[in-house]
Enzyme design. Structure first.
Site, short mmCIF file in Angstrom:
data_model
loop_
_atom_site.label_atom_id
_atom_site.label_comp_id
_atom_site.label_asym_id
_atom_site.label_seq_id
_atom_site.Cartn_x
_atom_site.Cartn_y
_atom_site.Cartn_z
N GLU A 33 2.74 -9.32 28.08
CA GLU A 33 4.03 -10.22 27.68
C GLU A 33 5.59 -9.85 27.21
O GLU A 33 5.23 -8.49 25.82
CB GLU A 33 3.28 -10.60 26.06
CG GLU A 33 3.64 -12.41 26.68
CD GLU A 33 2.67 -13.07 27.30
OE1 GLU A 33 3.66 -13.68 28.86
OE2 GLU A 33 1.61 -13.18 27.54
N HIS A 34 6.88 -10.18 27.10
CA HIS A 34 7.91 -9.83 27.00
C HIS A 34 7.93 -8.07 27.24
O HIS A 34 8.63 -7.61 26.21
CB HIS A 34 8.19 -9.89 25.68
CG HIS A 34 8.15 -10.99 24.85
ND1 HIS A 34 9.94 -12.09 24.52
CD2 HIS A 34 7.53 -12.10 24.77
CE1 HIS A 34 9.50 -13.26 24.36
NE2 HIS A 34 7.84 -13.55 25.05
N SER A 67 11.93 -37.41 39.39
CA SER A 67 11.33 -36.94 38.60
C SER A 67 10.30 -37.89 38.75
O SER A 67 11.22 -38.15 37.62
CB SER A 67 11.83 -36.26 37.87
OG SER A 67 10.47 -35.57 37.27
N GLY A 121 4.02 -22.54 27.67
CA GLY A 121 4.06 -21.77 28.39
C GLY A 121 3.57 -21.27 29.47
O GLY A 121 2.61 -20.07 30.06
N SER A 123 4.71 -21.75 32.78
CA SER A 123 5.68 -22.39 33.20
C SER A 123 6.08 -23.36 34.59
O SER A 123 5.72 -23.03 36.12
CB SER A 123 5.33 -20.55 34.86
OG SER A 123 5.36 -19.45 33.86
N GLU A 157 17.53 -19.64 37.36
CA GLU A 157 17.43 -19.88 35.69
C GLU A 157 17.98 -18.76 34.99
O GLU A 157 18.82 -19.62 34.04
CB GLU A 157 15.70 -19.78 35.05
CG GLU A 157 15.57 -20.21 33.66
CD GLU A 157 14.10 -20.37 33.81
OE1 GLU A 157 12.82 -20.36 34.48
OE2 GLU A 157 13.49 -20.76 32.59
N ASP A 169 7.24 -15.10 36.24
CA ASP A 169 6.78 -16.70 36.55
C ASP A 169 6.93 -16.96 37.19
O ASP A 169 5.94 -17.28 38.61
CB ASP A 169 7.45 -17.28 35.77
CG ASP A 169 7.28 -16.91 33.96
OD1 ASP A 169 6.29 -16.62 33.97
OD2 ASP A 169 7.59 -18.05 33.20
C1 GLA Z 1 8.40 -16.37 29.69
C2 GLA Z 1 9.74 -16.55 30.42
C3 GLA Z 1 8.55 -15.04 31.59
C4 GLA Z 1 8.05 -13.67 30.62
C5 GLA Z 1 7.27 -14.30 29.62
C6 GLA Z 1 6.84 -13.33 28.25
O1 GLA Z 1 7.36 -17.34 30.30
O2 GLA Z 1 10.05 -16.60 31.91
O3 GLA Z 1 10.44 -13.65 32.66
O4 GLA Z 1 9.45 -13.23 29.67
O5 GLA Z 1 7.63 -15.75 28.77
O6 GLA Z 1 6.51 -12.69 28.68
#
Ligand code: GLA
Length: 382
Positions: A33-34, A67, A121, A123, A157, A169
């Site tokens: 993550e990150h 949508s 979270g 996507s 994005e 994502d």
């Molecule tokens: C979001 C962002 C990703 C990634 C995650 C954290 O989903 O879109 O690019 O940075 O957070 O891991």
């Protein structure tokens, strides 16, 4: 997935034309993550929640986007140059980026319908971008290789929507393989697939606390971790990204960092190591080690990166000790959203039930708990 037959007739009723339909899945990140924007490693899988995009051409050059989720249609004179702070920024952003790299985009009608929970979270944004990209490319009869298309959707994005996300994502939504997790090297976009055994379920537990990558916390954490990297780079210019930093760098130069930057960098450096190790554990069928790494990753995400929230910490904590649990952690951009629980398939239903009850009792919030499986990547529906 929403019923494509209903979706097709919705599009026909609204736009009087038969649509070509494309599917973009959401994703769950097992670990990492990150780390993506630090050119590190992530290990996501696509899931069986997705966005449908139906498209048919128009002859007047206009672009109509509808949508079903928003219950709203917006008509544009053509490709827009800038965002309008509206949900259509995602599909329009993709269209604008594709136009910007040289495709001549005709007018079109686009319908969207998604069952990816929003701001959770999982996507939903990438699923929408990717489904739109395939739809728009079909109009001009173009095919773009998955990794390159992922970069273009990420640019939509970053540059059009204005959310500073990494590549994870969009990449997994396009390039996922059914029943597999994917270890991605976010530097060169090379990847390794790791089968998820049939005996393991992906139990996704939604805390119902909303988060958004466009909101303030995500870019703040990103800046803090990059500031930590800059301190290391002063001493070692070969460290443009935390991907290149080591735990030893942290020991040597960590005191020169702001305390927050130190903690963020510590998370990212450790998370890269854990993610690569987690893929090895999965490939070797060492579920105990995988679970241990997920637990360590959550601790680091929550305490060092400060990317969790009390509800997500509770959801992870309450999963401990439930029969069948292999590993649990908060997944995605943070500050809310969902936890991913790897659970023995035969225990998954009872696990989901018990976790939901424990969470509701502890927080007073009714969670949504989904037993998912790893799906394939984006494609056209025949
Ligand atoms: C979001 C962002 C990703 C990634 C995650 C954290 O989903 O879109 O690019 O940075 O957070 O891991």
């Amino acid at each position: 997935m929403h019923d494509p037959k209903i979706f097709r007739s919705m599009h026909k009723d609204r736009f009087q034309a038969e649509p070509a339909i494309f599917v973009g899945p959401g994703r769950v990140n097992l670990i990492g993550e990150h780390t993506d924007y630090a050119e590190g490693f992530v290990m996501p899988a696509a899931i069986n929640f997705c966005t449908l995009a139906g498209i048919s051409p128009r002859t007047d050059g206009k672009i109509a986007i509808y949508s079903e989720n928003q219950g709203e249609e917006k008509v544009f004179d053509g490709v827009q140059a800038a965002r309008s702070q509206h949900w259509t920024d995602y599909p329009m952003g993709v269209t604008a980026i594709l136009a910007g790299v040289g495709y001549t985009i005709p007018g079109f009608n686009l319908s969207i319908w998604s069952d990816v929970p929003l701001s959770s979270g999982l996507s939903s944004s990438a699923a929408l971008e990717v489904a739109t990209a395939l739809a728009v490319l079909s109009l001009v009869d173009a095919e773009v290789p998955g990794p390159r298309l992922a970069r273009l959707c990420q640019r939509a994005e970053n540059e059009f929507v204005g959310a500073n996300c990494g590549i994870m994502d969009q990449f997994i939504s396009l390039n996922a393989k059914k029943d597999h997790a994917l270890l991605l090297d976010c530097r060169d976009l090379s990847f390794k697939l790791a089968p998820i055994p049939d005996s393991v379920a992906l139990v996704i537990a939604n805390t119902m606390v909303k988060h958004s990558v466009a909101g303030g916390d995500y870019p703040t954490r990103r800046r803090e971790s990059e500031a930590g990297c800059a301190v290391i780079a002063r001493h070692r210019p070969g460290v443009p990204f935390l991907r290149d930093a080591t735990l030893d760098d942290l020991v040597q130069w960590g005191q020169e960092m702001e305390p927050k930057s130190y903690l963020r960098a510590k998370h990212v450096i450790g998370e890269n190591l854990r993610t690569v190790a987690a893929c090895e554990a999965l490939l070797q069928g060492n579920m105990k080690e995988l679970g241990r790494l997920m637990a360590e990753a959550h601790r680091s995400y929550s305490q060092d990166f400060e990317g969790s929230c009390p509800e997500a910490d509770a959801m992870v904590e309450l999963a401990q000790g439930l029969p069948g649990l292999i590993g649990a952690r908060l997944t995605g951009g943070g500050f809310g959203g969902c936890t991913i629980n790897l659970v023995e398939q035969k225990e998954a239903a009872a696990f989901a039930q018990a976790l939901g009850a424990r969470y509701a009792e502890k927080t007073g919030i009714a969670p949504q708990i989904h037993i998912c499986h790893a799906s394939g990547g984006a494609h056209r529906l025949e």
